[in-house]
Motif scaffolding. Structure first.
Motif: not given
Length: 456
Positions: A295-311
């Motif tokens: 499908s070329r989709q992995f449709d899962l997300g949380h609000t802070w996923d990959g945000a710049p500050l924690p990264c």
């Protein structure tokens, strides 16, 4: 400011309504200070094996402040950002070169939930939609969401939530008491696969080195047998390295010490080191390929996923670990500290075993009347150890697993990687003093109780 906070004193909904919680004001190195000036030596990296660099690491604090001045947050559904891209590249290059992609989340429960979803998606994308079930060792902890809670086979964790949980299968652990060779677990795995049907199994999910059974790992025989069954039956192997990843056991991954390669790995705790909530899911190329060709989709997300500050914090944490050679220090110093712990605890009759990998240590408690049986459930020796250690100015983390039937009370020590030799020695000394006190209390209580049956 209150030195301790009780349920009646706070608007917070605490984990236990019966405990008085020390009110921590600051931390420096491996020391905590409460609001009344009491100093506590931290032997478990914040209590949850997170603060692997200790407190007040200026390089990490500066990185967080600098990133916050530029941009702290945006939603990964719409954007990527430079700290996320750089951290993903660094994790693959340094931590797990055998992996192909990284997905960042906020914490361990989210990471393990994502790993479950990814394992299911892998099979569904390949047209094998009947695979949904996970198999995992029963004596484990993988998180507090409904999906991750189902991975544990511990009644004490699941009740009264079991009606909400998926019907996953669980194996008894290969401990000295139940299965010292690992063959018993393989035989049980074969029986489980036959019962549920191997065509329904999406993943075998486990800790390569356990935190729920601190510093324990099954014998190599089990890992070789698990790899053979993966090849035969087609399920994935997911490693929960929320605790053990990022250097905790003396290698970047615990998987690097075992004769098996996982398909999916979750990281957490040490990745943000207590300076930001950060975890990750890593997968090998064949998992990515299944979705690329589907499908070329992995449709899962949380609000802070990959945000710049924690990264940005994660990048600074890896920089500090690399620049100070901390994984190498943990690998070199860990075995000696395990020996020092064992020597300090000599003669404490409630101690059966001292285990250690890197800077993850486990102390198994038993009934001193026979040196083998679980301590009585109602004694809750784990809580007694934690409270007594605090009275000695030491933070450790214990688990009361007796009610689950697979393991008795266990104590976990997980010092920060930066702990000095004198600080490690003081941890061992204070811990031994605390356990000697607990030993006396337990014996006094048991002198009034019936004798146990061995191994019960």
């Amino acid at each position: 400011m209150l030195a301790t906070v009780r349920s009646d004193d706070t608007s917070v909904f605490p984990r236990s309504l019966d405990l008085a919680y020390p009110n921590v004001e600051r931390g420096e190195g491996v020391w905590l200070a409460t609001t009344d000036g009491t100093r506590i030596l931290d032997a478990s990296s914040g209590g949850a094996m997170v603060a692997c660099l200790g407190y007040g690491v200026q390089e990490v604090i500066d990185a967080a402040a600098s990133q916050a001045e530029r941009i702290a947050y945006m939603y990964a559904h719409h954007f990527s950002n430079e700290p996320q891209e750089r951290l993903a590249e660094r994790v693959i290059d340094v931590v797990a070169p055998q992996m192909a992609r990284v997905r960042f989340v906020s914490g361990g429960s989210e990471a393990n939930e994502t790993a479950l979803r990814l394992a299911r998606s892998y099979h569904a994308e390949r047209g094998d939609s009947n695979r949904w079930r996970a198999i995992s060792p029963a004596q484990a902890y993988h998180g507090s969401t409904m999906g991750t809670l189902a991975l544990s086979g511990r009644r004490a964790l699941q009740d009264p939530l079991s009606p909400y949980l998926a019907d996953y299968a669980h194996l008894s652990p290969s401990t000295w008491r139940q299965d010292p060779t690992g063959q018993g677990a393989l035989d049980e795995l074969d029986r489980v696969l036959e019962r549920v049907g191997p065509e329904t199994v999406a993943a075998f999910f486990c800790e390569p080195v356990s935190a729920a059974l601190p510093a324990y790992s099954p014998p190599d025989l089990f890992w070789h047998g698990l790899a053979e069954r993966r090849e035969r039956h087609g399920f994935l192997i997911c490693f929960d390295e929320i605790v053990t990843g990022v250097g905790r056991v003396g290698s970047w991954l615990a998987a690097h010490q075992l004769p098996i390669e996982p398909d999916i790995v979750s990281l957490g705790k040490g990745l943000g080191a207590g300076y930001a909530p950060l975890a990750a899911v890593l997968c090998r190329q064949h998992v990515v390929t299944a979705i690329e060709q589907g499908s070329r989709q992995f449709d899962l997300g949380h609000t802070w996923d990959g945000a710049p500050l924690p990264c940005a914090v994660g990048l600074a944490v890896l920089d500090v670990i690399l620049e100070r050679g901390l994984v190498e220090r943990v690998r070199r110093r860990g075995p000696g500290f395990r020996d020092e712990l064992e020597a300090a605890l000599a003669g404490v009759e409630i101690v059966r075993e001292v285990r250690g990998r890197g800077f993850l240590f486990g102390v198994e408690l038993v009934d001193p009347r026979d040196g083998a049986s679980f301590l009585p459930d109602e004694l809750d020796a784990a809580s007694l150890v934690d409270q007594t250690a605090l009275e000695h100015g030491l933070l450790v983390t214990s688990t009361h697993s007796t009610a689950d039937g697979y393991a008795g009370d266990q104590v976990l020590l997980a010092p920060a990687y930066v702990s000095t030799d004198p600080e490690l020695q003081e941890m061992a000394d204070r811990f031994a003093e605390a356990l000697r006190d607990v030993d006396r209390t337990v014996k006094a209580t048991l002198s009034r109780a019936p004798r146990p049956g061995v191994g019960t």
